[in-house]
Design a protein around this motif. Structure first.
Motif, PDB file in Angstrom:
ATOM      1  N   ALA A 368       0.836  -1.207   0.000  1.00  0.00           N
ATOM      2  CA  ALA A 368       0.000   0.000   0.000  1.00  0.00           C
ATOM      3  C   ALA A 368       0.868   1.252   0.000  1.00  0.00           C
ATOM      4  N   TYR A 369       1.967   1.214   0.757  1.00  0.00           N
ATOM      5  CA  TYR A 369       2.872   2.372   0.811  1.00  0.00           C
ATOM      6  C   TYR A 369       3.577   2.581  -0.525  1.00  0.00           C
ATOM      7  N   LEU A 370       3.972   1.497  -1.182  1.00  0.00           N
ATOM      8  CA  LEU A 370       4.599   1.612  -2.500  1.00  0.00           C
ATOM      9  C   LEU A 370       3.612   2.195  -3.515  1.00  0.00           C
ATOM     10  N   ASN A 371       2.353   1.781  -3.424  1.00  0.00           N
ATOM     11  CA  ASN A 371       1.322   2.373  -4.288  1.00  0.00           C
ATOM     12  C   ASN A 371       1.201   3.866  -4.050  1.00  0.00           C
ATOM     13  N   PHE A 372       1.231   4.253  -2.775  1.00  0.00           N
ATOM     14  CA  PHE A 372       1.168   5.668  -2.417  1.00  0.00           C
ATOM     15  C   PHE A 372       2.366   6.420  -2.995  1.00  0.00           C
ATOM     16  N   LEU A 373       3.576   5.868  -2.842  1.00  0.00           N
ATOM     17  CA  LEU A 373       4.776   6.517  -3.379  1.00  0.00           C
ATOM     18  C   LEU A 373       4.688   6.697  -4.886  1.00  0.00           C
ATOM     19  N   ALA A 374       4.200   5.674  -5.581  1.00  0.00           N
ATOM     20  CA  ALA A 374       4.077   5.765  -7.042  1.00  0.00           C
ATOM     21  C   ALA A 374       3.105   6.867  -7.432  1.00  0.00           C
ATOM     22  N   LEU A 375       1.965   6.933  -6.745  1.00  0.00           N
ATOM     23  CA  LEU A 375       0.958   7.947  -7.059  1.00  0.00           C
ATOM     24  C   LEU A 375       1.491   9.356  -6.813  1.00  0.00           C
ATOM     25  N   ILE A 376       2.158   9.579  -5.676  1.00  0.00           N
ATOM     26  CA  ILE A 376       2.695  10.905  -5.366  1.00  0.00           C
ATOM     27  C   ILE A 376       3.838  11.252  -6.312  1.00  0.00           C
ATOM     28  N   SER A 377       4.629  10.257  -6.700  1.00  0.00           N
ATOM     29  CA  SER A 377       5.719  10.510  -7.656  1.00  0.00           C
ATOM     30  C   SER A 377       5.163  10.996  -8.989  1.00  0.00           C
ATOM     31  N   ILE A 378       4.069  10.389  -9.430  1.00  0.00           N
ATOM     32  CA  ILE A 378       3.407  10.841 -10.664  1.00  0.00           C
ATOM     33  C   ILE A 378       2.888  12.262 -10.486  1.00  0.00           C
ATOM     34  N   SER A 379       2.304  12.536  -9.332  1.00  0.00           N
ATOM     35  CA  SER A 379       1.770  13.871  -9.072  1.00  0.00           C
ATOM     36  C   SER A 379       2.867  14.926  -9.098  1.00  0.00           C
ATOM     37  N   ILE A 380       4.035  14.610  -8.506  1.00  0.00           N
ATOM     38  CA  ILE A 380       5.157  15.550  -8.507  1.00  0.00           C
ATOM     39  C   ILE A 380       5.647  15.770  -9.934  1.00  0.00           C
ATOM     40  N   GLY A 381       5.747  14.679 -10.703  1.00  0.00           N
ATOM     41  CA  GLY A 381       6.175  14.813 -12.090  1.00  0.00           C
ATOM     42  C   GLY A 381       5.219  15.659 -12.898  1.00  0.00           C
ATOM     43  N   LEU A 382       3.906  15.396 -12.746  1.00  0.00           N
ATOM     44  CA  LEU A 382       2.903  16.160 -13.496  1.00  0.00           C
ATOM     45  C   LEU A 382       2.895  17.619 -13.076  1.00  0.00           C
ATOM     46  N   LEU A 383       2.919  17.877 -11.762  1.00  0.00           N
ATOM     47  CA  LEU A 383       2.905  19.254 -11.270  1.00  0.00           C
ATOM     48  C   LEU A 383       4.054  20.053 -11.863  1.00  0.00           C
ATOM     49  N   ASN A 384       5.238  19.452 -11.891  1.00  0.00           N
ATOM     50  CA  ASN A 384       6.401  20.180 -12.385  1.00  0.00           C
ATOM     51  C   ASN A 384       6.400  20.355 -13.898  1.00  0.00           C
ATOM     52  N   LEU A 385       5.573  19.601 -14.604  1.00  0.00           N
ATOM     53  CA  LEU A 385       5.486  19.754 -16.055  1.00  0.00           C
ATOM     54  C   LEU A 385       4.449  20.796 -16.469  1.00  0.00           C
ATOM     55  N   LEU A 386       3.631  21.258 -15.521  1.00  0.00           N
ATOM     56  CA  LEU A 386       2.633  22.271 -15.866  1.00  0.00           C
ATOM     57  C   LEU A 386       3.345  23.558 -16.303  1.00  0.00           C
ATOM     58  N   PRO A 387       2.842  24.219 -17.356  1.00  0.00           N
ATOM     59  CA  PRO A 387       3.524  25.404 -17.902  1.00  0.00           C
ATOM     60  C   PRO A 387       3.342  26.651 -17.038  1.00  0.00           C
ATOM     61  N   ILE A 388       3.745  26.546 -15.788  1.00  0.00           N
ATOM     62  CA  ILE A 388       3.639  27.648 -14.843  1.00  0.00           C
ATOM     63  C   ILE A 388       5.041  28.121 -14.499  1.00  0.00           C
ATOM     64  N   PRO A 389       5.369  29.384 -14.751  1.00  0.00           N
ATOM     65  CA  PRO A 389       6.687  29.895 -14.349  1.00  0.00           C
ATOM     66  C   PRO A 389       6.951  29.585 -12.880  1.00  0.00           C
ATOM     67  N   MET A 390       8.189  29.324 -12.545  1.00  0.00           N
ATOM     68  CA  MET A 390       8.670  28.872 -11.236  1.00  0.00           C
ATOM     69  C   MET A 390       8.758  27.349 -11.185  1.00  0.00           C
ATOM     70  N   LEU A 391       8.070  26.645 -12.115  1.00  0.00           N
ATOM     71  CA  LEU A 391       8.161  25.198 -12.176  1.00  0.00           C
ATOM     72  C   LEU A 391       8.989  24.795 -13.396  1.00  0.00           C
ATOM     73  N   ASP A 392       9.366  23.524 -13.466  1.00  0.00           N
ATOM     74  CA  ASP A 392      10.111  23.043 -14.630  1.00  0.00           C
ATOM     75  C   ASP A 392       9.341  23.298 -15.917  1.00  0.00           C
ATOM     76  N   GLY A 393       8.018  23.101 -15.862  1.00  0.00           N
ATOM     77  CA  GLY A 393       7.192  23.345 -17.046  1.00  0.00           C
ATOM     78  C   GLY A 393       7.232  24.794 -17.490  1.00  0.00           C
ATOM     79  N   GLY A 394       7.382  25.715 -16.545  1.00  0.00           N
ATOM     80  CA  GLY A 394       7.510  27.126 -16.900  1.00  0.00           C
ATOM     81  C   GLY A 394       8.798  27.394 -17.658  1.00  0.00           C
ATOM     82  N   HIS A 395       9.896  26.759 -17.225  1.00  0.00           N
ATOM     83  CA  HIS A 395      11.164  26.907 -17.952  1.00  0.00           C
ATOM     84  C   HIS A 395      11.039  26.318 -19.356  1.00  0.00           C
ATOM     85  N   LEU A 396      10.358  25.186 -19.467  1.00  0.00           N
ATOM     86  CA  LEU A 396      10.161  24.586 -20.789  1.00  0.00           C
ATOM     87  C   LEU A 396       9.323  25.507 -21.676  1.00  0.00           C
ATOM     88  N   LEU A 397       8.363  26.219 -21.071  1.00  0.00           N
ATOM     89  CA  LEU A 397       7.575  27.191 -21.827  1.00  0.00           C
ATOM     90  C   LEU A 397       8.472  28.301 -22.362  1.00  0.00           C
TER      91      LEU A 397
END
Length: 442
Positions: A368-397
């Motif tokens: 259950a904990y590994l499932n939680f880690l996988a889900l949060i890892s995806i969330s962190i990856g997705l959040l940082n890909l959003l095209p919002i300045p201050m995030l990785d996605g903002g730099h990519l923009l």
């Protein structure tokens, strides 16, 4: 304490993996990394490697950071100039930036693959009796039907069935449900699902549509110390088949059968390790809301039919990749639906809720904990890909604009973007904390 430890381990691991992604590609592209810190705050221990990178362990173990050489120092050599981040090509800078979120997604693939290879025990995908006027009732799916596929995608457990149905309910669309009825006949249903508003304060939307898990056999989960049932010979893990000849299908039926039997004898029919036993129990009397009710001192649960979901090595990797992509895509769609009001913003969670989920999953077990880690890892990856300045996605923009216009975005516009990005992130952080504390105190 478990919640705090589970949260710190999760955040520390996932942020460190993210930063290792940036670090690895930066080194591959020839960028000089000045420091890689595990944690934040006061440095407790540090060591400088032969490439001049300082590896530090800091006091606050909530992730980490990478410090790269952005500009060459004064009187720099040609090699030092070439090793600066800003001296790299557009595609190299883009690769370094995207490497962090990609590392989180790769970690999720590996975690899901590990879970698939180890195997999990999950409830079998057996549909229970559908409530009247529900979508499932209108489709005339008999109770006891086993779901084998949703829209052509194989289903091995109730968890997989639920996952496939949630996206369909959120979008409101037609699905094809492949089942095997209680007599073993394969039947396919074409079902039009309504679009539902995803709100964590509302009842389970899958159950609202009438798709409920088939209740398992009532089972003795715990015996109250000194209980009349224990004295009569009832044991933990006994399956409760009937009370005074009345067959039982759910735990609630057992409770309702005992309540009117105060000071009477209840003849329990139980199954223990494959053998059926008859146990007379003298029901004790207790007072509740001014009425006398029966008590036998049994805490009852349901023994659900379970299946083992396990894959071979290659299939586990494929399942890990598929599950990561599906979760990423569904999360992205949920964000879009949240922005247009189709999904409640109450679904947005902050650190308090994440910490709570970390503790709950860790208390359930490693899988259950590994499932939680996988889900949060995806969330962190997705959040940082959003095209919002201050995030990785903002730099990519910014880099995308640079690629289109042939020159970097002006510093003035980058500063404006950072201010806007900071405002957006602050707004969502306040909203997430508000949701957290609303859940905590409601």
């Amino acid at each position: 304490m478990l919640t705090v430890i589970a949260f710190i381990v999760a955040l520390g691991l996932l942020v460190t993996i993210h930063e290792l992604g940036h670090y690895s590609v930066a080194r591959w592209c020839g960028v000089h990394v000045e420091r890689f810190s595990f944690g934040f705050g006061k440095v407790l221990f540090k060591r400088t490697d032969k490439r001049g990178c300082e590896w530090a362990f800091s006091a606050l173990p909530l992730g980490g950071y990478v410090m790269m050489r952005n500009e060459p120092p004064e009187n720099a050599t040609a090699a030092e100039v070439a090793s600066a981040y800003n001296a790299k090509t557009l595609w190299q800078r883009s690769a370094i930036t995207v490497a962090g979120p990609v590392a989180n997604l790769v970690l999720a693939v590996l975690l899901y693959a590990l879970i698939g290879a180890v195997g999990t025990q999950e409830p079998a995908p057996i549909i229970g009796p559908a409530p009247e006027n529900s979508v499932a009732a209108s489709a005339h799916i008999p109770a006891g039907s086993i779901v084998t596929a949703v829209d052509g995608r194989d289903v091995a457990s109730w968890n997989q069935f639920r996952w496939n149905m949630m996206d369909a309910l959120a979008s409101g669309r037609d699905i094809q449900l492949a089942t095997t009825d209680p007599s073993g006949v394969a039947i396919q249903y074409d079902i039009a699902l309504p679009k539902v508003h995803m709100d964590p304060d509302k009842p389970d939307v899958l159950a609202e549509a009438g798709f409920v898990l088939m209740p398992g056999t009532p089972v003795v989960k715990e015996l109250v110390e000194g209980s009349v049932a224990g004295q009569a010979g009832v044991q933990v893990n006994d399956l409760l088949l009937s009370v005074n000849g009345q067959s039982l299908q759910t735990a609630d039926q057992f409770v309702q059968a005992i309540l009117p039997l105060a000071n009477q004898t209840a003849v329990l029919r139980v199954e223990r390790e494959g053998t059926q036993l008859t146990i007379p129990v003298a029901v004790a009397a207790a007072e509740s809301a001014g009425k006398e009710i029966g008590r036998v001192g049994i805490k009852v649960g349901n023994a659900l039919p379970m299946v083992t979901v396990r894959y071979g090595v290659l299939d586990s990797i494929q399942q890990g990749f598929t599950r990561t992509i599906d979760t990423l895509w569904m999360s992205l769609k949920m964000i879009g639906r949240m922005l247009i009001g189709e999904v409640s913003v109450k679904n947005l969670s902050g650190p308090v809720s994440i910490a709570d989920y970390a503790g709950q999953s860790a208390s359930i077990g490693v899988i259950a904990y590994l499932n939680f880690l996988a889900l949060i890892s995806i969330s962190i990856g997705l959040l940082n890909l959003l095209p919002i300045p201050m995030l990785d996605g903002g730099h990519l923009l910014y880099y995308a604009i640079e690629a289109l216009q042939g020159r970097p975005l002006s510093e003035a516009w980058q500063a404006r973007g950072r201010a806007i990005g900071l405002g957006i992130l602050a707004f969502f952080m306040v909203l997430a904390f508000t949701n957290d504390f609303t859940r905590l105190f409601s």
